[in-house]
Design a protein around this motif. Structure first.
Motif, PDB file in Angstrom:
ATOM      1  N   GLU A   8       0.833  -1.207   0.000  1.00  0.00           N
ATOM      2  CA  GLU A   8       0.000   0.000   0.000  1.00  0.00           C
ATOM      3  C   GLU A   8       0.866   1.255   0.000  1.00  0.00           C
ATOM      4  OE1 GLU A   8      -2.691   0.056   3.237  1.00  0.00           O
ATOM      5  OE2 GLU A   8      -3.752  -1.766   2.642  1.00  0.00           O
ATOM      6  N   ASN A   9       1.922   1.215   0.805  1.00  0.00           N
ATOM      7  CA  ASN A   9       2.793   2.383   0.904  1.00  0.00           C
ATOM      8  C   ASN A   9       3.472   2.670  -0.435  1.00  0.00           C
ATOM      9  OD1 ASN A   9       3.363   4.322   2.821  1.00  0.00           O
ATOM     10  ND2 ASN A   9       5.348   3.488   3.310  1.00  0.00           N
ATOM     11  N   GLN A  10       3.896   1.612  -1.112  1.00  0.00           N
ATOM     12  CA  GLN A  10       4.544   1.787  -2.402  1.00  0.00           C
ATOM     13  C   GLN A  10       3.571   2.377  -3.419  1.00  0.00           C
ATOM     14  OE1 GLN A  10       7.745   1.431  -2.993  1.00  0.00           O
ATOM     15  NE2 GLN A  10       7.481   2.101  -5.104  1.00  0.00           N
ATOM     16  N   GLN A  11       2.325   1.911  -3.362  1.00  0.00           N
ATOM     17  CA  GLN A  11       1.307   2.437  -4.279  1.00  0.00           C
ATOM     18  C   GLN A  11       1.024   3.913  -3.990  1.00  0.00           C
ATOM     19  OE1 GLN A  11      -1.963  -0.243  -3.627  1.00  0.00           O
ATOM     20  NE2 GLN A  11      -1.241  -1.732  -5.119  1.00  0.00           N
ATOM     21  N   GLU A  12       0.957   4.255  -2.690  1.00  0.00           N
ATOM     22  CA  GLU A  12       0.702   5.645  -2.319  1.00  0.00           C
ATOM     23  C   GLU A  12       1.851   6.552  -2.753  1.00  0.00           C
ATOM     24  OE1 GLU A  12      -1.964   6.911  -1.327  1.00  0.00           O
ATOM     25  OE2 GLU A  12      -3.077   5.081  -0.924  1.00  0.00           O
ATOM     26  N   LYS A  13       3.078   6.057  -2.664  1.00  0.00           N
ATOM     27  CA  LYS A  13       4.227   6.856  -3.111  1.00  0.00           C
ATOM     28  C   LYS A  13       4.160   7.106  -4.613  1.00  0.00           C
ATOM     29  CE  LYS A  13       7.447   5.631   0.591  1.00  0.00           C
ATOM     30  NZ  LYS A  13       8.689   4.928   0.973  1.00  0.00           N
ATOM     31  N   GLN A  14       3.735   6.077  -5.361  1.00  0.00           N
ATOM     32  CA  GLN A  14       3.589   6.249  -6.808  1.00  0.00           C
ATOM     33  C   GLN A  14       2.487   7.260  -7.115  1.00  0.00           C
ATOM     34  OE1 GLN A  14       2.903   2.268  -8.245  1.00  0.00           O
ATOM     35  NE2 GLN A  14       5.027   1.624  -7.939  1.00  0.00           N
ATOM     36  N   GLU A  15       1.369   7.157  -6.354  1.00  0.00           N
ATOM     37  CA  GLU A  15       0.276   8.117  -6.537  1.00  0.00           C
ATOM     38  C   GLU A  15       0.727   9.535  -6.189  1.00  0.00           C
ATOM     39  OE1 GLU A  15      -2.885   7.877  -7.648  1.00  0.00           O
ATOM     40  OE2 GLU A  15      -2.423   5.834  -8.291  1.00  0.00           O
ATOM     41  N   LEU A  16       1.559   9.625  -5.144  1.00  0.00           N
ATOM     42  CA  LEU A  16       2.058  10.936  -4.722  1.00  0.00           C
ATOM     43  C   LEU A  16       2.879  11.585  -5.834  1.00  0.00           C
ATOM     44  CD1 LEU A  16       2.425  13.066  -2.509  1.00  0.00           C
ATOM     45  CD2 LEU A  16       4.395  11.771  -1.690  1.00  0.00           C
ATOM     46  N   GLU A  17       3.712  10.796  -6.487  1.00  0.00           N
ATOM     47  CA  GLU A  17       4.514  11.330  -7.601  1.00  0.00           C
ATOM     48  C   GLU A  17       3.618  11.823  -8.738  1.00  0.00           C
ATOM     49  OE1 GLU A  17       7.733  11.965  -7.559  1.00  0.00           O
ATOM     50  OE2 GLU A  17       7.648  11.276  -5.474  1.00  0.00           O
ATOM     51  N   LYS A  18       2.524  11.079  -8.990  1.00  0.00           N
ATOM     52  CA  LYS A  18       1.580  11.500 -10.031  1.00  0.00           C
ATOM     53  C   LYS A  18       0.919  12.824  -9.646  1.00  0.00           C
ATOM     54  CE  LYS A  18       0.394   6.825 -11.611  1.00  0.00           C
ATOM     55  NZ  LYS A  18      -0.691   5.808 -11.726  1.00  0.00           N
ATOM     56  N   GLU A  19       0.537  12.923  -8.355  1.00  0.00           N
ATOM     57  CA  GLU A  19      -0.104  14.153  -7.882  1.00  0.00           C
ATOM     58  C   GLU A  19       0.844  15.341  -7.996  1.00  0.00           C
ATOM     59  OE1 GLU A  19      -3.132  14.379  -7.278  1.00  0.00           O
ATOM     60  OE2 GLU A  19      -3.756  12.305  -6.977  1.00  0.00           O
ATOM     61  N   LYS A  20       2.117  15.103  -7.702  1.00  0.00           N
ATOM     62  CA  LYS A  20       3.100  16.177  -7.826  1.00  0.00           C
ATOM     63  C   LYS A  20       3.248  16.620  -9.281  1.00  0.00           C
ATOM     64  CE  LYS A  20       5.847  15.203  -3.694  1.00  0.00           C
ATOM     65  NZ  LYS A  20       7.171  14.768  -3.169  1.00  0.00           N
ATOM     66  N   SER A  21       3.167  15.658 -10.206  1.00  0.00           N
ATOM     67  CA  SER A  21       3.245  15.999 -11.631  1.00  0.00           C
ATOM     68  C   SER A  21       2.064  16.870 -12.042  1.00  0.00           C
ATOM     69  CB  SER A  21       3.279  14.716 -12.473  1.00  0.00           C
ATOM     70  OG  SER A  21       4.427  13.950 -12.177  1.00  0.00           O
ATOM     71  N   VAL A  22       0.881  16.492 -11.535  1.00  0.00           N
ATOM     72  CA  VAL A  22      -0.318  17.299 -11.823  1.00  0.00           C
ATOM     73  C   VAL A  22      -0.158  18.700 -11.252  1.00  0.00           C
ATOM     74  CG1 VAL A  22      -2.792  17.515 -11.357  1.00  0.00           C
ATOM     75  CG2 VAL A  22      -1.827  15.283 -11.920  1.00  0.00           C
ATOM     76  N   GLN A  23       0.395  18.764 -10.023  1.00  0.00           N
ATOM     77  CA  GLN A  23       0.604  20.059  -9.383  1.00  0.00           C
ATOM     78  C   GLN A  23       1.540  20.933 -10.214  1.00  0.00           C
ATOM     79  OE1 GLN A  23       3.082  20.250  -5.911  1.00  0.00           O
ATOM     80  NE2 GLN A  23       1.671  21.646  -4.871  1.00  0.00           N
ATOM     81  N   GLN A  24       2.584  20.325 -10.743  1.00  0.00           N
ATOM     82  CA  GLN A  24       3.538  21.082 -11.559  1.00  0.00           C
ATOM     83  C   GLN A  24       2.873  21.641 -12.808  1.00  0.00           C
ATOM     84  OE1 GLN A  24       6.747  18.352 -12.246  1.00  0.00           O
ATOM     85  NE2 GLN A  24       7.554  18.521 -10.151  1.00  0.00           N
ATOM     86  N   GLU A  25       1.978  20.836 -13.399  1.00  0.00           N
ATOM     87  CA  GLU A  25       1.268  21.304 -14.599  1.00  0.00           C
ATOM     88  C   GLU A  25       0.354  22.479 -14.253  1.00  0.00           C
ATOM     89  OE1 GLU A  25       1.687  20.348 -17.755  1.00  0.00           O
ATOM     90  OE2 GLU A  25       3.333  19.104 -17.007  1.00  0.00           O
ATOM     91  N   ILE A  26      -0.319  22.364 -13.099  1.00  0.00           N
ATOM     92  CA  ILE A  26      -1.198  23.464 -12.678  1.00  0.00           C
ATOM     93  C   ILE A  26      -0.373  24.714 -12.380  1.00  0.00           C
ATOM     94  CG2 ILE A  26      -2.836  24.219 -10.912  1.00  0.00           C
ATOM     95  CD1 ILE A  26      -3.668  21.300 -10.586  1.00  0.00           C
ATOM     96  N   ALA A  27       0.777  24.491 -11.739  1.00  0.00           N
ATOM     97  CA  ALA A  27       1.647  25.623 -11.400  1.00  0.00           C
ATOM     98  C   ALA A  27       2.127  26.349 -12.655  1.00  0.00           C
ATOM     99  CB  ALA A  27       2.838  25.137 -10.585  1.00  0.00           C
TER     100      ALA A  27
END
Length: 420
Positions: A185-204
């Motif tokens: 679960e933790n590994q999956q959440e870390k992968q999701e976190l990286e995706k969320e950061k990518s989305v954040q960068q696009e919004i930024a």
């Protein structure tokens, strides 16, 4: 190793084992809460996208969601550590039982061998008949009886310890599976976190295209916040002056000869409330509940903490907050965190009302209300509903701003509210 030290070690490990379930339950509850907050952020993001809201609002929600994802990862890692402690204790118990079983089986085998050598009825009869007197014969008979009983007891103890060993092995097998699941679960959440950061960068990136306008909006909002803080401070100072005038007048009436004009003036111009005995009791009770006060909403999460924080995109801009902002459900009510007296109902803007409650020399303020249920002079009790929180028409967010101050000095509400 001395026996008493081993016994003490076992008691300490047992105590730790008993304490773990409570910690595990708290972590599970915290994890469930974070997951609910993440789902809420996802819902709000979908609403913003569906309604084609501004990218600024998207970035703010995305940043909050990333923070919650990180909290979820940290909570899962804490769960893994607790599980590791449980597994360590269980493994220590397994090793101990194995050693005890090994000793018991050796003793039991030796006893069985000796019993086999003297197994015949004739040998037992001769053992009794060879006694020098009746007393010796009686003692030998008792010995044979106790020996047989002890052998039976050892057999039962071996059986019980074997069962305990099997139970611990099954338990640790389950815990290993649980640990593997947590790590997955933790590994999956870390992968999701990286995706969320990518989305954040696009919004930024999208926001930076209109940096000048957004910077102006942020500064305007901060100026509005400072103006409201100044307005609230003026009201608090007025409340202090009014309370002190009342106290000075009562003192002068009670002791007209001992009260000087200078003392009266000093009391009236003080920046701190001169507490009456009754007011002192209220202030002491409020202070005694620090860290135990209920939240000013039934449910929600802190979307903007107390103090100064850099803006998520423009690091040179500092976002100041004199209290905490708590995001809650649409239609939610604000409630008093402690008993006190309503000393002001403020209209900060056509759509933003606020209520100020006095608790001795402490003041709590509840901002961003669309409607108010109380009036100046009302006495309120803990958790009493004082108004409905406004939902922003642009962002769709329902946010209460909550502040605590002693006289005019703001306090961090996180240190006062329970489990914040």
């Amino acid at each position: 190793m001395p026996k008493h030290f081993l016994a003490l070690l076992f008691v300490l490990m047992a105590s730790l084992a008993w304490s773990q379930p409570s910690q595990k339950e708290k972590l599970e509850q915290r994890k469930a809460q974070i997951l609910r907050e993440i789902q809420e952020k996802e819902r709000m993001l979908d609403e913003v996208r569906d309604k084609e809201k501004t990218v600024k609002t998207q970035l703010q929600l995305q940043t909050e969601k990333i923070q919650l994802k990180q909290k979820l990862i940290n909570t899962t890692e804490k769960q893994t550590k607790v599980l590791n402690n449980d597994m360590y204790i269980n493994q220590v118990n397994i090793n101990r039982l194995k050693k005890e079983l090994e000793i018991l089986k050796e003793d039991y085998a030796d006893m069985i061998l000796k019993s086999y050598k003297s197994r015949s009825e004739q040998s037992r009869a001769m053992f009794l008949l060879s006694s020098k007197n009746f007393l010796q014969a009686y003692k030998r008979a008792q010995y044979m009886k106790q020996y047989a009983s002890f052998r039976k007891m050892q057999g039962e103890e071996i059986k019980q310890k074997s069962y305990d060993l099997l139970s611990y092995n099954e338990k640790i097998a389950v815990q290993k599976t649980e640990k593997e699941q947590l790590l997955k679960e933790n590994q999956q959440e870390k992968q999701e976190l990286e995706k969320e950061k990518s989305v954040q960068q696009e919004i930024a990136k999208a926001i930076k295209k209109d940096k000048k306008q957004i910077t102006a909006e942020i500064k305007k909002k901060q100026q509005e916040t400072r103006n409201i803080d100044a307005q609230i401070e003026r009201l608090i100072r007025a409340a202090i002056v009014a309370a002190n005038k009342k106290t000075a007048a009562a003192k002068a009436k009670a002791n007209p000869k001992t009260t000087t004009a200078a003392e009266t003036k000093a009391t009236e111009t003080s920046t701190k409330i001169v507490l009456t005995p009754e007011g002192q009791v209220v202030a002491n009770n409020f202070r005694a509940n620090k860290g135990k006060l209920p939240w000013p909403v039934e449910k929600g999460f802190v979307s903007l903490p107390y103090g100064d924080q850099p803006h998520p995109v423009y690091k040179s801009l500092v976002v100041h907050n004199s209290g905490v902002e708590i995001t809650t459900d649409q239609g939610a009510n604000a409630r008093a965190v402690f008993g006190g007296e309503v000393i002001s109902v403020m209209v900060l803007s056509p759509v933003n009302k606020a209520v100020m409650i006095q608790h001795g020399d402490y003041f709590t303020v509840y901002q961003n209300l669309s409607s108010v249920n109380v009036s100046k002079g009302d006495k309120v009790s803990m958790k009493e509903v004082i108004g409905r929180i406004r939902t922003n028409g642009d962002s769709g967010k329902t946010v209460l701003k909550f502040t605590i101050s002693q006289n005019t000095t703001y306090n961090n509400p996180a240190g006062w509210l329970f489990n914040m």
